[in-house]
Design an enzyme around this catalytic site. Sequence first.
Site, PDB file in Angstrom:
ATOM      1  CG  HIS A   1      -1.934  -1.141   1.162  1.00 11.40           C
ATOM      2  ND1 HIS A   1      -3.281  -0.977   0.922  1.00 11.40           N
ATOM      3  CD2 HIS A   1      -1.759  -2.479   1.316  1.00 11.40           C
ATOM      4  CE1 HIS A   1      -3.874  -2.147   0.948  1.00 11.40           C
ATOM      5  NE2 HIS A   1      -2.978  -3.085   1.185  1.00 11.40           N
TER       6      HIS A   1
ATOM      7  CE1 TYR B   1      -0.130  -5.072   7.290  1.00 12.11           C
ATOM      8  CE2 TYR B   1      -1.456  -3.385   8.325  1.00 12.11           C
ATOM      9  CZ  TYR B   1      -1.323  -4.413   7.413  1.00 12.11           C
ATOM     10  OH  TYR B   1      -2.389  -4.769   6.624  1.00 12.11           O
TER      11      TYR B   1
HETATM   12  C1  HEM Z   1      -0.993 -11.805   5.827  1.00  9.12           C
HETATM   13  C2  HEM Z   1      -1.667 -10.869   5.201  1.00  9.12           C
HETATM   14  C3  HEM Z   1      -1.146  -9.451   5.030  1.00  9.12           C
HETATM   15  C4  HEM Z   1       0.146  -8.966   4.986  1.00  9.12           C
HETATM   16  C5  HEM Z   1       1.427  -9.741   5.141  1.00  9.12           C
HETATM   17  C6  HEM Z   1       0.068  -7.535   4.784  1.00  9.12           C
HETATM   18  C7  HEM Z   1       1.162  -6.686   4.684  1.00  9.12           C
HETATM   19  C8  HEM Z   1       1.101  -5.316   4.670  1.00  9.12           C
HETATM   20  C9  HEM Z   1       2.222  -4.395   4.853  1.00  9.12           C
HETATM   21  C10 HEM Z   1       3.677  -4.819   5.042  1.00  9.12           C
HETATM   22  C11 HEM Z   1       1.746  -3.138   4.824  1.00  9.12           C
HETATM   23  C12 HEM Z   1       2.548  -1.832   5.005  1.00  9.12           C
HETATM   24  C13 HEM Z   1       2.386  -1.373   6.463  1.00  9.12           C
HETATM   25  C14 HEM Z   1       3.101  -0.085   6.835  1.00  9.12           C
HETATM   26  O1  HEM Z   1       4.260   0.159   6.457  1.00  9.12           O
HETATM   27  O2  HEM Z   1       2.485   0.733   7.591  1.00  9.12           O
HETATM   28  C15 HEM Z   1       0.335  -3.237   4.604  1.00  9.12           C
HETATM   29  C16 HEM Z   1      -0.507  -2.176   4.510  1.00  9.12           C
HETATM   30  C17 HEM Z   1      -1.871  -2.289   4.464  1.00  9.12           C
HETATM   31  N1  HEM Z   1      -2.624  -3.436   4.494  1.00  9.12           N
HETATM   32 FE1  HEM Z   1      -1.955  -5.287   4.611  1.00  9.12          FE
HETATM   33  N2  HEM Z   1      -1.257  -7.179   4.707  1.00  9.12           N
HETATM   34  C18 HEM Z   1      -2.030  -8.321   4.851  1.00  9.12           C
HETATM   35  C19 HEM Z   1      -3.397  -8.418   4.867  1.00  9.12           C
HETATM   36  C20 HEM Z   1      -4.248  -7.353   4.801  1.00  9.12           C
HETATM   37  C21 HEM Z   1      -5.692  -7.422   4.906  1.00  9.12           C
HETATM   38  C22 HEM Z   1      -6.531  -8.683   5.169  1.00  9.12           C
HETATM   39  C23 HEM Z   1      -6.143  -6.144   4.775  1.00  9.12           C
HETATM   40  C24 HEM Z   1      -7.540  -5.595   4.806  1.00  9.12           C
HETATM   41  C25 HEM Z   1      -8.606  -6.205   5.121  1.00  9.12           C
HETATM   42  C26 HEM Z   1      -4.993  -5.283   4.617  1.00  9.12           C
HETATM   43  C27 HEM Z   1      -5.034  -3.918   4.485  1.00  9.12           C
HETATM   44  C28 HEM Z   1      -3.949  -3.085   4.465  1.00  9.12           C
HETATM   45  C29 HEM Z   1      -4.061  -1.654   4.394  1.00  9.12           C
HETATM   46  C30 HEM Z   1      -5.347  -0.844   4.340  1.00  9.12           C
HETATM   47  C31 HEM Z   1      -2.750  -1.154   4.392  1.00  9.12           C
HETATM   48  C32 HEM Z   1      -2.331   0.297   4.280  1.00  9.12           C
HETATM   49  C33 HEM Z   1      -2.354   0.951   5.618  1.00  9.12           C
HETATM   50  C34 HEM Z   1      -1.887   2.367   5.437  1.00  9.12           C
HETATM   51  O3  HEM Z   1      -2.504   3.081   4.625  1.00  9.12           O
HETATM   52  O4  HEM Z   1      -0.928   2.720   6.113  1.00  9.12           O
HETATM   53  N3  HEM Z   1      -3.862  -6.051   4.636  1.00  9.12           N
HETATM   54  N4  HEM Z   1      -0.044  -4.569   4.518  1.00  9.12           N
END
Ligand code: HEM
Length: 371
Positions: free
Chosen positions: A73, A341
């Site tokens: 993201h 995260y």
């Molecule tokens: C094992 C599953 C998942 C992994 C490994 C993963 C991994 C990541 C990582 C590494 C980030 C960056 C975080 C940061 O630097 O702040 C991220 C952001 C994000 N993820 Fe995931 N994610 C997963 C599942 C999900 C699911 C199920 C959702 C939603 C239902 C989701 C929604 C988001 C959102 C909205 C962001 C952006 C947050 C922001 O705007 O700072 N993710 N994800």
Amino acid sequence: MPEIPRDPHRPKPALRPTATMLRLGLVGAVPLCLVAAFAYTGGWLTPHRLTQHRIVATFEQLNGKHPGFRRNHAKGMCATGWFESSGNAVAVSKAGLFAPGRVPVVGRFAFAGGMPFMADKPATVRSLALRFLPASGEEWRTGMINIPIFPVDTPEAFYAQLLASQPDPATGKPDPAKMQAFAAAYPHTTAAGAMIKARTVSSGFADSVYNGLDTFRFINGTGVATPVRWSVLPVQPVVATDPAAPPPAANGLFDALIAQVAQHPVQWRLVLTLGQAGDPDAPDLPWPAGRQQVDAGTVTLDRVQSEDAGPCTDVNYDPTVLPAGIETSTDAIPSARSAAYARSFRLREGERDVKPPSAVTSQDIASGGKS
Ligand code: HEM
């Protein structure tokens, strides 16, 4: 026999060599255990174990290194406003933010994927992350996306899918053989994949439905626990779009949102869906239609800001940051998200000095989204 007190002036008897070795061994063992614990947590002892380091390193490997940006993201923009609680959710959760009244909110809109400068495309998964800041300090953080169901139920399956779905440089599309191998290894993901494919894609960020997908337990004031999934539903009318439509400009969807917010605030209703006994916690399985829903209140976002100077930049939208009254369930995804995260956050915060400006700049916002 009574214990004879030791004469404090008499020198301590010398330790026998074996006792000395044992004590020295114990002194050495403590730091060794600590090093081993760190090495295990970091995944150095078990290079094939799936750790947050490995997941985040794989995002970097697949998307390239983009210092200072979120590893997933990565392309995003901040937004601020408030949540006006209807008071209806008090029946299911004792969290203070659900008491009738207004709570400040810091949000972030983004596209899924680890490339901070990719061109906006309607088909790319969109996200809205929200941080609710009640006066009590009991924050709630949630990250939601515009697909109806998550494709997988474990971090291992997420990782396998991440690897399989990477575009083949020769065709620009995922390698069908790798996708087939993934589907064979995780056959239950096929149904979720079909639901995701069949979804209606809306015209932009403002008319998207964003879903939390994971299952949490809400606890009310009398201790009753209810499984809950939540979504935010746009108050703006939803306009369907062709997901394959060519993007109007590199930042086309962000520009449109900036222009909309400049005209009037954008709003979503926070809707809780209450599960029943036997409903699955796993986010790749839908709940039966017709489950009771609670309209918890309205999220209003009346300002947008570039990440370069925005209030969302230093926020980790860790889905396990929960107030009393919301707890995790047996769903395996939130704790994996939390760990990944944290790793991504730690890396990007350490790279602040070398981060280039984000794709959506403060000038884009000032110019009303006409970049
Ligand atoms: C094992 C599953 C998942 C992994 C490994 C993963 C991994 C990541 C990582 C590494 C980030 C960056 C975080 C940061 O630097 O702040 C991220 C952001 C994000 N993820 Fe995931 N994610 C997963 C599942 C999900 C699911 C199920 C959702 C939603 C239902 C989701 C929604 C988001 C959102 C909205 C962001 C952006 C947050 C922001 O705007 O700072 N993710 N994800």
